[in-house]
Design a protein around this motif. Structure first.
Motif, PDB file in Angstrom:
ATOM      1  N   ILE A 189     -22.812  17.757  40.769  1.00  0.00           N
ATOM      2  CA  ILE A 189     -23.698  16.615  40.978  1.00  0.00           C
ATOM      3  C   ILE A 189     -24.042  16.472  42.462  1.00  0.00           C
ATOM      4  N   LYS A 190     -23.035  16.639  43.321  1.00  0.00           N
ATOM      5  CA  LYS A 190     -23.278  16.563  44.761  1.00  0.00           C
ATOM      6  C   LYS A 190     -24.235  17.669  45.208  1.00  0.00           C
ATOM      7  N   GLY A 191     -24.011  18.881  44.683  1.00  0.00           N
ATOM      8  CA  GLY A 191     -24.845  20.015  45.071  1.00  0.00           C
ATOM      9  C   GLY A 191     -26.298  19.881  44.636  1.00  0.00           C
ATOM     10  N   VAL A 192     -26.532  19.090  43.595  1.00  0.00           N
ATOM     11  CA  VAL A 192     -27.895  18.903  43.100  1.00  0.00           C
ATOM     12  C   VAL A 192     -28.773  18.204  44.140  1.00  0.00           C
ATOM     13  N   PHE A 193     -28.178  17.329  44.934  1.00  0.00           N
ATOM     14  CA  PHE A 193     -28.964  16.459  45.819  1.00  0.00           C
ATOM     15  C   PHE A 193     -28.977  16.925  47.273  1.00  0.00           C
ATOM     16  N   ILE A 194     -28.459  18.111  47.548  1.00  0.00           N
ATOM     17  CA  ILE A 194     -28.528  18.626  48.915  1.00  0.00           C
ATOM     18  C   ILE A 194     -29.491  19.806  48.956  1.00  0.00           C
ATOM     19  N   LYS A 195     -30.053  20.035  50.128  1.00  0.00           N
ATOM     20  CA  LYS A 195     -30.992  21.142  50.353  1.00  0.00           C
ATOM     21  C   LYS A 195     -32.073  21.167  49.264  1.00  0.00           C
ATOM     22  N   PRO A 196     -32.926  20.141  49.231  1.00  0.00           N
ATOM     23  CA  PRO A 196     -33.924  20.033  48.151  1.00  0.00           C
ATOM     24  C   PRO A 196     -34.989  21.123  48.204  1.00  0.00           C
ATOM     25  N   THR A 197     -35.525  21.411  47.041  1.00  0.00           N
ATOM     26  CA  THR A 197     -36.616  22.372  46.910  1.00  0.00           C
ATOM     27  C   THR A 197     -37.914  21.744  47.417  1.00  0.00           C
ATOM     28  N   LYS A 198     -38.878  22.569  47.789  1.00  0.00           N
ATOM     29  CA  LYS A 198     -40.173  22.076  48.258  1.00  0.00           C
ATOM     30  C   LYS A 198     -40.807  21.152  47.223  1.00  0.00           C
ATOM     31  N   THR A 199     -41.436  20.094  47.702  1.00  0.00           N
ATOM     32  CA  THR A 199     -42.020  19.088  46.809  1.00  0.00           C
ATOM     33  C   THR A 199     -43.071  19.684  45.889  1.00  0.00           C
ATOM     34  N   ILE A 208     -32.506  29.628  48.123  1.00  0.00           N
ATOM     35  CA  ILE A 208     -32.870  28.439  47.341  1.00  0.00           C
ATOM     36  C   ILE A 208     -31.599  27.815  46.775  1.00  0.00           C
ATOM     37  N   ASN A 209     -31.498  26.503  46.872  1.00  0.00           N
ATOM     38  CA  ASN A 209     -30.379  25.791  46.250  1.00  0.00           C
ATOM     39  C   ASN A 209     -30.608  25.791  44.737  1.00  0.00           C
ATOM     40  N   SER A 210     -29.895  26.663  44.036  1.00  0.00           N
ATOM     41  CA  SER A 210     -30.145  26.842  42.598  1.00  0.00           C
ATOM     42  C   SER A 210     -29.833  25.585  41.803  1.00  0.00           C
ATOM     43  N   LEU A 211     -28.854  24.804  42.238  1.00  0.00           N
ATOM     44  CA  LEU A 211     -28.535  23.568  41.523  1.00  0.00           C
ATOM     45  C   LEU A 211     -29.692  22.581  41.614  1.00  0.00           C
ATOM     46  N   ASN A 212     -30.243  22.424  42.810  1.00  0.00           N
ATOM     47  CA  ASN A 212     -31.383  21.524  42.969  1.00  0.00           C
ATOM     48  C   ASN A 212     -32.598  22.039  42.221  1.00  0.00           C
ATOM     49  N   TYR A 213     -32.794  23.336  42.247  1.00  0.00           N
ATOM     50  CA  TYR A 213     -33.961  23.959  41.609  1.00  0.00           C
ATOM     51  C   TYR A 213     -33.881  23.838  40.084  1.00  0.00           C
ATOM     52  N   LEU A 214     -32.692  23.963  39.521  1.00  0.00           N
ATOM     53  CA  LEU A 214     -32.554  24.002  38.065  1.00  0.00           C
ATOM     54  C   LEU A 214     -32.193  22.650  37.447  1.00  0.00           C
ATOM     55  N   VAL A 215     -31.319  21.901  38.100  1.00  0.00           N
ATOM     56  CA  VAL A 215     -30.763  20.695  37.477  1.00  0.00           C
ATOM     57  C   VAL A 215     -31.534  19.433  37.863  1.00  0.00           C
ATOM     58  N   PHE A 216     -31.943  19.329  39.120  1.00  0.00           N
ATOM     59  CA  PHE A 216     -32.627  18.115  39.581  1.00  0.00           C
ATOM     60  C   PHE A 216     -33.893  17.799  38.771  1.00  0.00           C
ATOM     61  N   PRO A 217     -34.755  18.775  38.480  1.00  0.00           N
ATOM     62  CA  PRO A 217     -35.938  18.458  37.648  1.00  0.00           C
ATOM     63  C   PRO A 217     -35.569  17.933  36.268  1.00  0.00           C
TER      64      PRO A 217
END
Length: 245
Positions: A14-24, A125-134
């Motif tokens: 969960i923490k990793g999802v919100f760091i180093k965000p992908t391009k808007t 690319i932060n794979s957690l942000n790329y895959l889970v955040f959306p």
């Protein structure tokens, strides 16, 4: 100790999802795709189940009213309470754990097996942000699905009660209006938001951290469904105790 390790790993995810965000610009397209897959793609089965289960609730309520003193409006009252408080938010969420949860786990798990996640990491690319955040953002629209389930469940109950001759339309609507407490809707949608976060993150966890090949993808999907359902039921109990007791 194994369960404590898994819980700790989940919160680290969960923490990793919100760091180093992908391009808007990239994230916008990912979110729209997830809304189409997870929300819009689930409307058909949700509408079908909601309408007919609402009808079943009304029919069973009517058939169990043996005492002639009981008013027919009780059918509408019981249908409203059952659908708004438990059926729409909780029962539909468990069904979605099977449909949406398995889809999320299998899609992320397949990327893990085929080393696409490793490729994302290699590219910086932060794979957690790329895959889970959306998926988390898309599931914030989940209460919209539950609102439709509530409406169609009550409509199904109305249709079954009137066409079955158990109550008139006016009696059913009178029951819908009797002793209505607006906070019950607040309670239903608050726990829907919690369920939405569980539906987005728990299947993602099992897909992201799975190991093995194609066979393990199927096992991970089954495991994610079981644990998502368990935590939905547990959180339902806790939220009910906190808000309605």
């Amino acid at each position: 100790m194994g369960y404590l390790k898994e819980i700790g790993l989940y919160f680290m995810m969960i923490k990793g999802v919100f760091i180093k965000p992908t391009k808007t610009s990239v994230l916008r397209n990912l979110v729209l795709k997830e809304i189409d897959d997870l929300i819009i793609g689930s409307l058909g089965i949700v509408c079908f189940i909601s309408f007919f289960v609402g009808g079943v609730v009304a029919i069973q309520t009517a058939l169990n009213m043996d005492n002639p003193i009981l008013p027919k409006s009780l059918i509408g009252f019981a249908s409203r309470q059952s659908i708004i408080l438990e059926f729409a938010p909780t029962f539909i969420s468990i069904i979605m754990a099977g449909k949406v949860g398995s889809f999320i786990t299998s899609s992320i798990g397949t990327m893990r097996v085929t080393e696409q996640i490793d490729a994302l990491e290699v590219m910086g690319i932060n794979s957690l942000n790329y895959l889970v955040f959306p998926k988390i953002i898309a599931m914030l629209f989940y209460p919209f699905v539950i609102a439709i389930a509530m409406f169609l469940g009550i409509l199904g109950g109305y249709t079954a009660a009137v066409l079955g001759g158990f109550a008139t339309g006016d009696q059913f609507i009178q029951g819908l209006q009797e002793d209505f407490i607006p906070f019950q809707l607040v309670y239903a949608f608050l726990k829907t938001f919690v369920f939405a976060l569980l539906l987005a993150t728990i299947p993602s966890f099992f897909g992201y951290y799975m190991k093995g090949g194609a066979l393990e993808v199927g096992k991970a999907s089954t495991t994610s469904f079981v644990w998502t359902s368990v935590f939905i039921i547990l959180s339902n109990y806790v939220i009910t105790q906190l808000l309605l007791s």
